[in-house]
Design a protein around this motif. Structure first.
Motif, PDB file in Angstrom:
ATOM      1  N   VAL A 113       0.831  -1.205   0.000  1.00 47.36           N
ATOM      2  CA  VAL A 113       0.000   0.000   0.000  1.00 47.36           C
ATOM      3  C   VAL A 113       0.865   1.255   0.000  1.00 47.36           C
ATOM      4  CG1 VAL A 113      -1.713   1.328   1.295  1.00 47.36           C
ATOM      5  CG2 VAL A 113      -1.948  -1.154   1.108  1.00 47.36           C
ATOM      6  N   LEU A 114       1.900   1.245   0.839  1.00 47.00           N
ATOM      7  CA  LEU A 114       2.792   2.403   0.900  1.00 47.00           C
ATOM      8  C   LEU A 114       3.619   2.544  -0.370  1.00 47.00           C
ATOM      9  CD1 LEU A 114       4.060   2.061   4.587  1.00 47.00           C
ATOM     10  CD2 LEU A 114       2.390   3.710   3.709  1.00 47.00           C
ATOM     11  N   THR A 115       4.041   1.426  -0.921  1.00 43.56           N
ATOM     12  CA  THR A 115       4.905   1.460  -2.097  1.00 43.56           C
ATOM     13  C   THR A 115       4.213   2.110  -3.288  1.00 43.56           C
ATOM     14  OG1 THR A 115       6.124  -0.504  -1.383  1.00 43.56           O
ATOM     15  CG2 THR A 115       6.219   0.048  -3.735  1.00 43.56           C
ATOM     16  N   VAL A 116       2.944   1.727  -3.545  1.00 37.82           N
ATOM     17  CA  VAL A 116       2.270   2.258  -4.733  1.00 37.82           C
ATOM     18  C   VAL A 116       1.917   3.730  -4.576  1.00 37.82           C
ATOM     19  CG1 VAL A 116       1.338   0.008  -5.356  1.00 37.82           C
ATOM     20  CG2 VAL A 116      -0.017   1.526  -3.909  1.00 37.82           C
ATOM     21  N   ASP A 117       2.036   4.269  -3.366  1.00 38.86           N
ATOM     22  CA  ASP A 117       1.865   5.709  -3.190  1.00 38.86           C
ATOM     23  C   ASP A 117       3.146   6.474  -3.508  1.00 38.86           C
ATOM     24  OD1 ASP A 117      -0.786   5.848  -2.516  1.00 38.86           O
ATOM     25  OD2 ASP A 117      -0.446   5.544  -0.375  1.00 38.86           O
ATOM     26  N   LEU A 118       4.246   5.755  -3.599  1.00 38.12           N
ATOM     27  CA  LEU A 118       5.536   6.392  -3.838  1.00 38.12           C
ATOM     28  C   LEU A 118       6.127   6.040  -5.192  1.00 38.12           C
ATOM     29  CD1 LEU A 118       7.118   5.707  -0.317  1.00 38.12           C
ATOM     30  CD2 LEU A 118       6.033   7.835  -1.099  1.00 38.12           C
ATOM     31  N   ILE A 119       5.772   4.841  -5.701  1.00 31.64           N
ATOM     32  CA  ILE A 119       6.391   4.329  -6.924  1.00 31.64           C
ATOM     33  C   ILE A 119       5.301   3.921  -7.905  1.00 31.64           C
ATOM     34  CG2 ILE A 119       7.882   2.528  -7.886  1.00 31.64           C
ATOM     35  CD1 ILE A 119       9.246   2.359  -5.152  1.00 31.64           C
ATOM     36  N   LEU A 120       5.532   4.129  -9.171  1.00 30.51           N
ATOM     37  CA  LEU A 120       4.618   3.629 -10.200  1.00 30.51           C
ATOM     38  C   LEU A 120       5.425   2.991 -11.319  1.00 30.51           C
ATOM     39  CD1 LEU A 120       4.516   5.600 -12.973  1.00 30.51           C
ATOM     40  CD2 LEU A 120       3.469   7.152 -11.357  1.00 30.51           C
ATOM     41  N   VAL A 121       4.782   2.088 -12.027  1.00 25.53           N
ATOM     42  CA  VAL A 121       5.394   1.442 -13.186  1.00 25.53           C
ATOM     43  C   VAL A 121       5.121   2.321 -14.403  1.00 25.53           C
ATOM     44  CG1 VAL A 121       5.416  -0.593 -14.660  1.00 25.53           C
ATOM     45  CG2 VAL A 121       5.091  -0.842 -12.193  1.00 25.53           C
ATOM     46  N   ALA A 122       6.155   2.737 -15.082  1.00 25.19           N
ATOM     47  CA  ALA A 122       6.007   3.621 -16.245  1.00 25.19           C
ATOM     48  C   ALA A 122       5.615   2.783 -17.453  1.00 25.19           C
ATOM     49  CB  ALA A 122       7.305   4.376 -16.506  1.00 25.19           C
ATOM     50  N   ASP A 123       4.312   2.501 -17.564  1.00 26.91           N
ATOM     51  CA  ASP A 123       3.823   1.696 -18.679  1.00 26.91           C
ATOM     52  C   ASP A 123       3.286   2.615 -19.774  1.00 26.91           C
ATOM     53  OD1 ASP A 123       1.489   2.641 -17.612  1.00 26.91           O
ATOM     54  OD2 ASP A 123       0.750   0.702 -16.928  1.00 26.91           O
ATOM     55  N   HIS A 124       2.429   2.077 -20.641  1.00 26.85           N
ATOM     56  CA  HIS A 124       1.920   2.849 -21.779  1.00 26.85           C
ATOM     57  C   HIS A 124       1.030   4.006 -21.361  1.00 26.85           C
ATOM     58  CE1 HIS A 124      -1.273   0.121 -20.718  1.00 26.85           C
ATOM     59  NE2 HIS A 124      -2.106   0.819 -21.445  1.00 26.85           N
ATOM     60  N   LEU A 125       0.591   4.041 -20.086  1.00 27.40           N
ATOM     61  CA  LEU A 125      -0.262   5.120 -19.599  1.00 27.40           C
ATOM     62  C   LEU A 125       0.539   6.243 -18.933  1.00 27.40           C
ATOM     63  CD1 LEU A 125      -3.134   2.988 -18.008  1.00 27.40           C
ATOM     64  CD2 LEU A 125      -3.147   4.150 -20.219  1.00 27.40           C
ATOM     65  N   TYR A 126       1.838   6.106 -18.914  1.00 26.25           N
ATOM     66  CA  TYR A 126       2.696   7.094 -18.242  1.00 26.25           C
ATOM     67  C   TYR A 126       2.501   8.472 -18.869  1.00 26.25           C
ATOM     68  CZ  TYR A 126       6.831   9.044 -15.962  1.00 26.25           C
ATOM     69  OH  TYR A 126       7.682   9.806 -15.202  1.00 26.25           O
ATOM     70  N   ASN A 127       2.498   9.493 -18.009  1.00 26.26           N
ATOM     71  CA  ASN A 127       2.280  10.886 -18.415  1.00 26.26           C
ATOM     72  C   ASN A 127       0.858  11.163 -18.884  1.00 26.26           C
ATOM     73  OD1 ASN A 127       4.851  11.888 -17.814  1.00 26.26           O
ATOM     74  ND2 ASN A 127       5.667  11.261 -19.810  1.00 26.26           N
ATOM     75  N   SER A 128      -0.069  10.294 -18.507  1.00 25.31           N
ATOM     76  CA  SER A 128      -1.489  10.549 -18.770  1.00 25.31           C
ATOM     77  C   SER A 128      -2.224  10.654 -17.436  1.00 25.31           C
ATOM     78  CB  SER A 128      -2.094   9.409 -19.600  1.00 25.31           C
ATOM     79  OG  SER A 128      -2.282   8.253 -18.800  1.00 25.31           O
ATOM     80  N   TRP A 175      -4.123   8.633 -16.301  1.00 24.23           N
ATOM     81  CA  TRP A 175      -4.328   7.277 -15.781  1.00 24.23           C
ATOM     82  C   TRP A 175      -3.015   6.571 -15.482  1.00 24.23           C
ATOM     83  CZ3 TRP A 175      -9.371   6.334 -14.934  1.00 24.23           C
ATOM     84  CH2 TRP A 175     -10.295   7.112 -15.654  1.00 24.23           C
ATOM     85  N   GLU A 176      -1.923   7.328 -15.338  1.00 27.17           N
ATOM     86  CA  GLU A 176      -0.615   6.690 -15.254  1.00 27.17           C
ATOM     87  C   GLU A 176      -0.444   5.799 -14.022  1.00 27.17           C
ATOM     88  OE1 GLU A 176       2.271   9.804 -15.263  1.00 27.17           O
ATOM     89  OE2 GLU A 176       1.884  10.414 -13.202  1.00 27.17           O
ATOM     90  N   ARG A 177      -1.184   6.034 -12.952  1.00 31.93           N
ATOM     91  CA  ARG A 177      -1.040   5.219 -11.742  1.00 31.93           C
ATOM     92  C   ARG A 177      -2.007   4.042 -11.716  1.00 31.93           C
ATOM     93  NH1 ARG A 177       2.075   7.353  -8.085  1.00 31.93           N
ATOM     94  NH2 ARG A 177       1.247   5.945  -6.506  1.00 31.93           N
ATOM     95  N   MET A 178      -2.925   3.979 -12.685  1.00 35.77           N
ATOM     96  CA  MET A 178      -4.016   3.017 -12.623  1.00 35.77           C
ATOM     97  C   MET A 178      -3.534   1.575 -12.529  1.00 35.77           C
ATOM     98  SD  MET A 178      -7.171   2.397 -15.282  1.00 35.77           S
ATOM     99  CE  MET A 178      -6.109   1.704 -16.553  1.00 35.77           C
ATOM    100  N   ASN A 179      -2.699   1.147 -13.468  1.00 35.98           N
ATOM    101  CA  ASN A 179      -2.266  -0.254 -13.481  1.00 35.98           C
ATOM    102  C   ASN A 179      -1.450  -0.605 -12.244  1.00 35.98           C
ATOM    103  OD1 ASN A 179      -3.431  -1.244 -15.848  1.00 35.98           O
ATOM    104  ND2 ASN A 179      -1.861  -0.288 -17.101  1.00 35.98           N
ATOM    105  N   THR A 180      -0.573   0.302 -11.822  1.00 32.98           N
ATOM    106  CA  THR A 180       0.246   0.032 -10.634  1.00 32.98           C
ATOM    107  C   THR A 180      -0.632  -0.195  -9.414  1.00 32.98           C
ATOM    108  OG1 THR A 180       2.004   1.436 -11.537  1.00 32.98           O
ATOM    109  CG2 THR A 180       2.119   0.892  -9.192  1.00 32.98           C
ATOM    110  N   ILE A 181      -1.625   0.675  -9.239  1.00 33.07           N
ATOM    111  CA  ILE A 181      -2.472   0.589  -8.053  1.00 33.07           C
ATOM    112  C   ILE A 181      -3.358  -0.644  -8.081  1.00 33.07           C
ATOM    113  CG2 ILE A 181      -4.407   1.678  -6.861  1.00 33.07           C
ATOM    114  CD1 ILE A 181      -3.120   4.376  -7.455  1.00 33.07           C
ATOM    115  N   PHE A 182      -4.137  -0.816  -9.141  1.00 33.81           N
ATOM    116  CA  PHE A 182      -5.123  -1.893  -9.065  1.00 33.81           C
ATOM    117  C   PHE A 182      -4.486  -3.279  -9.145  1.00 33.81           C
ATOM    118  CE2 PHE A 182      -5.640  -2.173 -13.802  1.00 33.81           C
ATOM    119  CZ  PHE A 182      -5.772  -3.537 -13.923  1.00 33.81           C
ATOM    120  N   LYS A 183      -3.345  -3.384  -9.791  1.00 28.25           N
ATOM    121  CA  LYS A 183      -2.716  -4.704  -9.854  1.00 28.25           C
ATOM    122  C   LYS A 183      -2.081  -5.085  -8.515  1.00 28.25           C
ATOM    123  CE  LYS A 183      -1.827  -4.640 -14.831  1.00 28.25           C
ATOM    124  NZ  LYS A 183      -2.825  -5.649 -15.162  1.00 28.25           N
TER     125      LYS A 183
END
Length: 301
Positions: free
Chosen positions: A13-28, A30-38
């Protein structure tokens, strides 16, 4: 072990508030969406296991090991009682356990509110029951009925041998009825959800398939139809309401809606019946064509 499980869940829980995976949604947006829900799925599971086990352990330590808690220790006394520590810890753990149980309760209620009229009114593990009588409507208000698709799925499960490649409409991610046949049978399709495929495979391999799948349904050029069917080693072709009535956009073609599979493209399949194709299923608006096999000389049998 209990502490490790709980710490792992809290750490996610703490990690996804600090780190995100820079996937195809990065800089949009929705950039945190996949990191959080997965990762939240795993965090929810770990915290649920840890809080439930911790609550039981605290109850055991408080009551069964030390006996009932004297009332005077709750309202005051000369000596501290370790059971007060257990009770004080059990309260927030109990709150966490209840909070973790809130999602499946309220999530289930929300999903029930989205049920179709054709969905069974009783608990069932049959995920395709909604298709019998299930109807969606396209932008023109035309009914896309899934009854025939459900019967076609049953027929393929019973009659098809091996893992044949099927052709069905590739209408985009999260659109009604997309990839319904391949999902329900487990048979490979030429292309399912193209956007998800492009996340996992080179886009230059996915984009041509998206174009060619629709071309098979829309072209009236019989030679082109034959070539594309052979190219993708297709054994069964699905033509249902999803193919006939899905409108890809609000644009118009010759003053008519832009249907995924125009009538003339579907009619061209009928011209191949008896030579390249045979009709093996035709019920409730859904038809399945089987591609006739070729002999070793390349001639259709």
């Amino acid at each position: 072990m209990l502490a490790i499980v709980g710490a792992s869940g809290a750490g996610l829980v703490l990690t996804v508030d600090l780190i995100l995976v820079a996937d195809h949604l990065y800089n949009s947006d929705w950039e945190r969406m996949n990191t959080i829900f997965k990762l939240y799925f795993q965090a929810w599971t770990l915290l649920g296991i840890a809080s439930a086990a911790a609550l039981l352990w605290l109850i055991h330590r408080t009551i069964y090991r030390f006996g009932p808690l004297p009332l005077n220790r709750l309202v005051g006394g000369d000596e501290p009682d370790r059971r007060l520590i257990y009770v004080g810890t059990a309260v927030p753990v109990a709150v966490l356990s209840v909070a973790l149980l809130a999602y499946p309760v309220f999530g289930t209620i929300d999903r029930f509110s989205q049920r179709m009229e054709s969905s069974p009114s009783f608990p069932s593990l049959q995920g395709n029951e909604w298709m019998t009588g299930g109807v969606l409507h396209n932008q023109e208000g035309e009914a896309i009925d899934f009854t025939g698709d459900r019967l076609a799925i049953d027929w393929l499960r019973e009659s098809a041998e091996g893992t044949p490649v099927i052709l069905e409409a590739s209408i985009g991610t999260y659109r009604g009825g997309g990839s319904r046949i391949s999902s329900a049978t487990g048979f490979p399709a030429v292309l399912g959800w193209d956007f998800h495929q492009s996340q996992q495979r080179p886009g230059e391999e996915v984009s041509p398939r998206l174009v060619e799948v629709r071309e098979i349904y829309s072209t009236t050029d019989l030679e082109r139809k034959r070539y594309l069917i052979r190219r993708h080693a297709i054994e069964y072709i699905i033509v249902g309401d999803v193919e006939r009535l899905t409108i890809l956009s609000d644009s118009m073609v010759d003053d008519a809606p832009d249907y995924y599979a125009p009538a003339e493209g579907i009619d061209a399949f009928e011209q191949l019946v008896g030579s390249e194709l045979e009709v093996v299923f035709d019920e409730e608006g859904t038809r399945i064509y089987r591609v006739l096999p070729f002999d070793q000389t390349g001639q259709q049998q």
